[in-house]
Design a protein around this motif. Structure first.
Motif, PDB file in Angstrom:
ATOM      1  N   PRO A  59       0.715  -1.135   0.011  1.00 53.90           N
ATOM      2  CA  PRO A  59       0.008  -0.207   0.004  1.00 53.90           C
ATOM      3  C   PRO A  59       0.872   1.080  -0.091  1.00 53.90           C
ATOM      4  CG  PRO A  59       0.021  -0.909   2.092  1.00 53.90           C
ATOM      5  CD  PRO A  59       0.953  -1.867   1.161  1.00 53.90           C
ATOM      6  N   ASP A  60       0.188   2.325  -0.470  1.00 57.47           N
ATOM      7  CA  ASP A  60       0.896   3.542  -0.309  1.00 57.47           C
ATOM      8  C   ASP A  60       1.374   4.031   1.158  1.00 57.47           C
ATOM      9  OD1 ASP A  60       0.081   3.556  -2.973  1.00 57.47           O
ATOM     10  OD2 ASP A  60      -0.880   5.563  -2.946  1.00 57.47           O
ATOM     11  N   ILE A  61       2.459   4.613   1.221  1.00 58.01           N
ATOM     12  CA  ILE A  61       3.000   5.251   2.455  1.00 58.01           C
ATOM     13  C   ILE A  61       3.062   6.636   2.213  1.00 58.01           C
ATOM     14  CG2 ILE A  61       4.584   5.616   4.327  1.00 58.01           C
ATOM     15  CD1 ILE A  61       5.670   2.790   3.683  1.00 58.01           C
ATOM     16  N   ILE A  62       2.004   7.543   2.993  1.00 54.02           N
ATOM     17  CA  ILE A  62       2.220   8.839   2.612  1.00 54.02           C
ATOM     18  C   ILE A  62       2.123   9.593   3.924  1.00 54.02           C
ATOM     19  CG2 ILE A  62       0.998  10.944   1.546  1.00 54.02           C
ATOM     20  CD1 ILE A  62      -0.361   9.237  -0.132  1.00 54.02           C
ATOM     21  N   LEU A  63       3.223   9.968   4.559  1.00 53.41           N
ATOM     22  CA  LEU A  63       3.583  10.558   5.958  1.00 53.41           C
ATOM     23  C   LEU A  63       3.229  12.026   5.765  1.00 53.41           C
ATOM     24  CD1 LEU A  63       7.012   8.985   6.743  1.00 53.41           C
ATOM     25  CD2 LEU A  63       4.937   8.168   7.429  1.00 53.41           C
ATOM     26  N   PRO A  64       2.684  12.525   6.884  1.00 57.80           N
ATOM     27  CA  PRO A  64       2.455  14.117   6.756  1.00 57.80           C
ATOM     28  C   PRO A  64       3.502  14.888   6.731  1.00 57.80           C
ATOM     29  CG  PRO A  64       2.031  13.162   8.957  1.00 57.80           C
ATOM     30  CD  PRO A  64       2.288  11.903   8.201  1.00 57.80           C
ATOM     31  N   ILE A  65       3.292  16.032   6.006  1.00 56.86           N
ATOM     32  CA  ILE A  65       4.468  16.693   5.616  1.00 56.86           C
ATOM     33  C   ILE A  65       4.019  18.262   5.176  1.00 56.86           C
ATOM     34  CG2 ILE A  65       5.171  16.237   3.399  1.00 56.86           C
ATOM     35  CD1 ILE A  65       8.074  16.795   4.206  1.00 56.86           C
ATOM     36  N   ASN A  66       4.539  19.246   5.667  1.00 58.27           N
ATOM     37  CA  ASN A  66       4.218  20.431   5.262  1.00 58.27           C
ATOM     38  C   ASN A  66       5.170  20.818   4.240  1.00 58.27           C
ATOM     39  OD1 ASN A  66       2.919  23.086   4.872  1.00 58.27           O
ATOM     40  ND2 ASN A  66       3.585  23.947   6.997  1.00 58.27           N
ATOM     41  N   HIS A  67       4.940  20.795   2.886  1.00 59.48           N
ATOM     42  CA  HIS A  67       5.972  21.037   1.876  1.00 59.48           C
ATOM     43  C   HIS A  67       6.391  22.634   2.032  1.00 59.48           C
ATOM     44  CE1 HIS A  67       8.433  21.049  -1.592  1.00 59.48           C
ATOM     45  NE2 HIS A  67       7.687  22.114  -2.067  1.00 59.48           N
ATOM     46  N   LEU A  68       7.433  23.199   2.156  1.00 59.22           N
ATOM     47  CA  LEU A  68       7.831  24.373   2.527  1.00 59.22           C
ATOM     48  C   LEU A  68       8.848  24.913   1.355  1.00 59.22           C
ATOM     49  CD1 LEU A  68       8.105  26.691   4.766  1.00 59.22           C
ATOM     50  CD2 LEU A  68      10.182  25.526   5.563  1.00 59.22           C
ATOM     51  N   GLN A  69       8.381  25.653   0.430  1.00 61.40           N
ATOM     52  CA  GLN A  69       9.403  25.802  -0.658  1.00 61.40           C
ATOM     53  C   GLN A  69      10.428  27.083  -0.137  1.00 61.40           C
ATOM     54  OE1 GLN A  69       8.144  28.426  -4.035  1.00 61.40           O
ATOM     55  NE2 GLN A  69       9.923  27.441  -5.415  1.00 61.40           N
ATOM     56  N   SER A  70      11.495  26.589  -0.509  1.00 57.06           N
ATOM     57  CA  SER A  70      12.867  27.265  -0.015  1.00 57.06           C
ATOM     58  C   SER A  70      13.814  27.898  -1.021  1.00 57.06           C
ATOM     59  CB  SER A  70      13.606  26.572   1.150  1.00 57.06           C
ATOM     60  OG  SER A  70      12.807  25.674   2.046  1.00 57.06           O
ATOM     61  N   SER A  71      14.682  28.715  -0.504  1.00 57.75           N
ATOM     62  CA  SER A  71      15.567  29.140  -1.561  1.00 57.75           C
ATOM     63  C   SER A  71      16.734  28.119  -1.972  1.00 57.75           C
ATOM     64  CB  SER A  71      16.272  30.609  -1.022  1.00 57.75           C
ATOM     65  OG  SER A  71      15.424  31.599  -1.115  1.00 57.75           O
ATOM     66  N   HIS A  72      16.975  27.481  -0.527  1.00 63.00           N
ATOM     67  CA  HIS A  72      18.250  26.516  -0.560  1.00 63.00           C
ATOM     68  C   HIS A  72      17.933  25.437  -0.130  1.00 63.00           C
ATOM     69  CE1 HIS A  72      22.324  25.442  -0.206  1.00 63.00           C
ATOM     70  NE2 HIS A  72      22.156  25.346   1.117  1.00 63.00           N
ATOM     71  N   CYS A  73      18.610  24.286  -0.863  1.00 56.73           N
ATOM     72  CA  CYS A  73      18.151  22.898  -0.378  1.00 56.73           C
ATOM     73  C   CYS A  73      18.288  22.576   0.990  1.00 56.73           C
ATOM     74  CB  CYS A  73      18.946  21.901  -1.288  1.00 56.73           C
ATOM     75  SG  CYS A  73      20.584  21.783  -1.064  1.00 56.73           S
ATOM     76  N   GLU A  74      19.459  22.907   1.723  1.00 52.17           N
ATOM     77  CA  GLU A  74      19.807  22.430   2.991  1.00 52.17           C
ATOM     78  C   GLU A  74      19.123  23.020   4.064  1.00 52.17           C
ATOM     79  OE1 GLU A  74      24.056  22.042   3.513  1.00 52.17           O
ATOM     80  OE2 GLU A  74      23.855  21.209   5.413  1.00 52.17           O
ATOM     81  N   THR A  75      19.307  24.100   3.953  1.00 51.86           N
ATOM     82  CA  THR A  75      18.135  25.293   4.872  1.00 51.86           C
ATOM     83  C   THR A  75      16.805  24.639   4.842  1.00 51.86           C
ATOM     84  OG1 THR A  75      18.366  27.008   3.261  1.00 51.86           O
ATOM     85  CG2 THR A  75      19.798  27.190   5.291  1.00 51.86           C
ATOM     86  N   GLY A  76      16.154  24.554   3.574  1.00 52.40           N
ATOM     87  CA  GLY A  76      15.020  24.135   3.436  1.00 52.40           C
ATOM     88  C   GLY A  76      14.594  23.017   3.991  1.00 52.40           C
ATOM     89  N   VAL A  77      15.571  21.854   3.847  1.00 54.75           N
ATOM     90  CA  VAL A  77      15.272  20.356   4.610  1.00 54.75           C
ATOM     91  C   VAL A  77      15.452  20.527   6.086  1.00 54.75           C
ATOM     92  CG1 VAL A  77      16.480  18.323   4.935  1.00 54.75           C
ATOM     93  CG2 VAL A  77      16.067  19.138   2.664  1.00 54.75           C
TER      94      VAL A  77
END
Lengths: 133, 334
Positions: B2-20
């Motif tokens: 089955p699908d696994i979909i964990l809750p996440i609030n996708h946050l568009q960021s300028s930079h990958c590491e700080t965004g993660v």
């Protein structure tokens, strides 16, 4: 940069996506603001991409006329140069330079060829063949 | 499966590491913005490294090396982060699936080139990109929150494997990280000041001529000497600087605007109004970097009467203002 100065130039390299910049609003506070591109940045990107494309098509024509091995084309087509391909494949740069010579490339062992196939994510047949110009 | 979909609030960021970092911490209920993660890690810097080549050009960095941000933020805030690398790609993919099955968001280091969802012109061999996997669908594709993108994306398992295990400079070796525990209370007030102090000192440069203000002046010198090279090389060199400054996920002006946003937040949290003045000055510095980029591209287009000397001069002006900023920061937190 003010919020209304955030460029919206629809850069080709973004392929319709937006990226996030930070800019100040009228009251001087910072916010993330979406930008569809900046002409200045796009020019720099295209200059670099065009240069790579030129090198790649030159390598293709050189490979067709037998001046370099097909590896020379596939390396550039996958955005590698000798230095980065050396780092990624584990070959020394002088080895890769040798392998760029057609006569030598054809004599490489299966083991060496599969190392290139693995690094470039390409089949053996594809590595030895060239697209038409 | 089955699908696994964990809750996440996708946050568009300028930079990958700080965004993660911001996304992972927010998922644990910690109030953390992208600029705050950047500032806390003292990530702002300038480095001109002529011996590290990117397609034949010197590496120009406006922030500390990859992984600094996630490591420092977790260390300073007492967050337990488990990181793992793998010698075998199969094991690495299995470990990712196991974490997802346990309900954990997983941070990954990856190559940019092998991720098919990147726009074609942005794909190059850079191995220190960061993203978060938040699920896997029944077709076996991974659900990814890549912070530099507007929306979550999906990626085939084979492509993600290639991206995680790409070899070469900064190879990720499948690096994955999961937050194991967080403290019940976080006091930003105490960690902000030392972080600013470190940045202000670093701007003055280390011993070598390649860092901080010295690095910027060194780059200006290199630009002045471009007339000894072929016109084509000069154009590619200037374009390379502009790309490093703007294209590689910096939030504009080589992270200067992001840092200004951090200073504004810091002023509020620490109740130090002088930091607001510093934020304004950082904006000025950022605007100068953008003007420098405009001048450099104007030269590349052979438009107007802009000379290499003019471009170098603009850069020296940037260095001067960054020197002022360093002093302002030190006196604001003194």
């Amino acid at each position: 940069m003010k919020k209304d100065e955030v460029p919206q130039d629809n850069s080709k390299s973004y392929q319709g996506q937006n990226k996030l910049l930070y800019a100040v609003d009228d009251s001087g506070h910072y916010h993330g603001v979406k930008s569809s591109g900046w002409e200045v940045e796009n020019f720099a990107t295209q200059l670099a991409v065009n240069d790579l494309n030129e090198q790649t098509s030159q390598a293709l024509s050189d490979a067709h006329s037998g001046l370099i091995s097909s590896l020379g084309y596939h390396m550039l087509a996958r955005r590698f140069d000798v230095a980065t391909l050396a780092a990624a494949s584990g070959f020394f740069q002088w080895q890769i330079n040798r392998h760029l010579r057609p006569a030598i490339f054809l004599t490489l062992s299966d083991k060496k060829i599969s190392r290139y196939c693995d690094t470039l994510k390409i089949s053996r047949d594809a590595l030895f063949s060239l697209p038409t110009q | 499966m089955p699908d696994i979909i964990l809750p996440i609030n996708h946050l568009q960021s300028s930079h990958c590491e700080t965004g993660v970092v911001a996304t992972l911490l927010q998922s644990k209920g910690i109030d953390m913005s992208e600029p705050m993660a950047f500032g806390l890690a003292s990530a702002l810097t300038f480095a001109y490294l002529p011996f590290v080549k990117i397609s034949g050009m010197p590496l120009i960095a406006y922030r500390m090396p990859p992984k600094t941000i996630i490591k420092k933020v977790c260390k300073k805030l007492d967050i337990e982060l488990e990181t793992r690398k793998f010698s075998n790609a199969q094991d690495g993919m299995q470990a990712l699936d196991d974490e997802l099955a346990k309900g954990n968001l997983v941070g990954l280091q990856s190559s940019v080139y092998w991720l098919p969802y990147f726009p074609e012109d942005m794909r190059f061999h850079f191995n220190a990109h960061n993203l978060i996997v938040y699920g896997k669908n029944s077709q076996g594709e991974y659900l990814i929150s890549d912070p530099v993108f507007e929306y979550p994306v999906t990626c085939a398992a084979e492509d993600l494997k290639n991206a995680r295990f790409a070899k070469g400079a900064l190879a990720a070796k499948g690096l994955m990280y999961v937050i194991r525990s967080t403290p019940s209370h976080i006091e930003l007030n105490e960690v902000i000041k030392p972080a600013i102090k470190k940045t202000a000192k670093m701007m003055n440069g280390l011993i070598l001529p390649y860092f901080g203000l010295k690095g910027i002046r060194h780059m200006a010198k290199q630009i002045r000497q471009l007339d000894k090279k072929t016109p084509k090389y000069a154009r590619l060199y200037l374009a390379h600087i502009v790309r490093m400054q703007e294209e590689i996920g910096t939030g504009g002006a080589g992270f200067r605007f992001m840092y200004a946003s951090f200073l504004e937040q810091a002023a509020d949290i620490c109740q130090i109004p002088a930091l607001n003045k510093c934020a304004e000055h950082t904006t000025l510095v950022g605007d100068l970097w953008r003007e420098f980029a405009m001048d450099a591209v104007k030269y590349c287009k052979k438009r107007g009467d802009i000379s290499l000397g003019d471009i170098a001069k603009k850069l020296e002006q940037v260095a001067e203002e960054e020197a002022k900023l360093s002093k302002m920061l030190l006196s604001a937190i003194a």
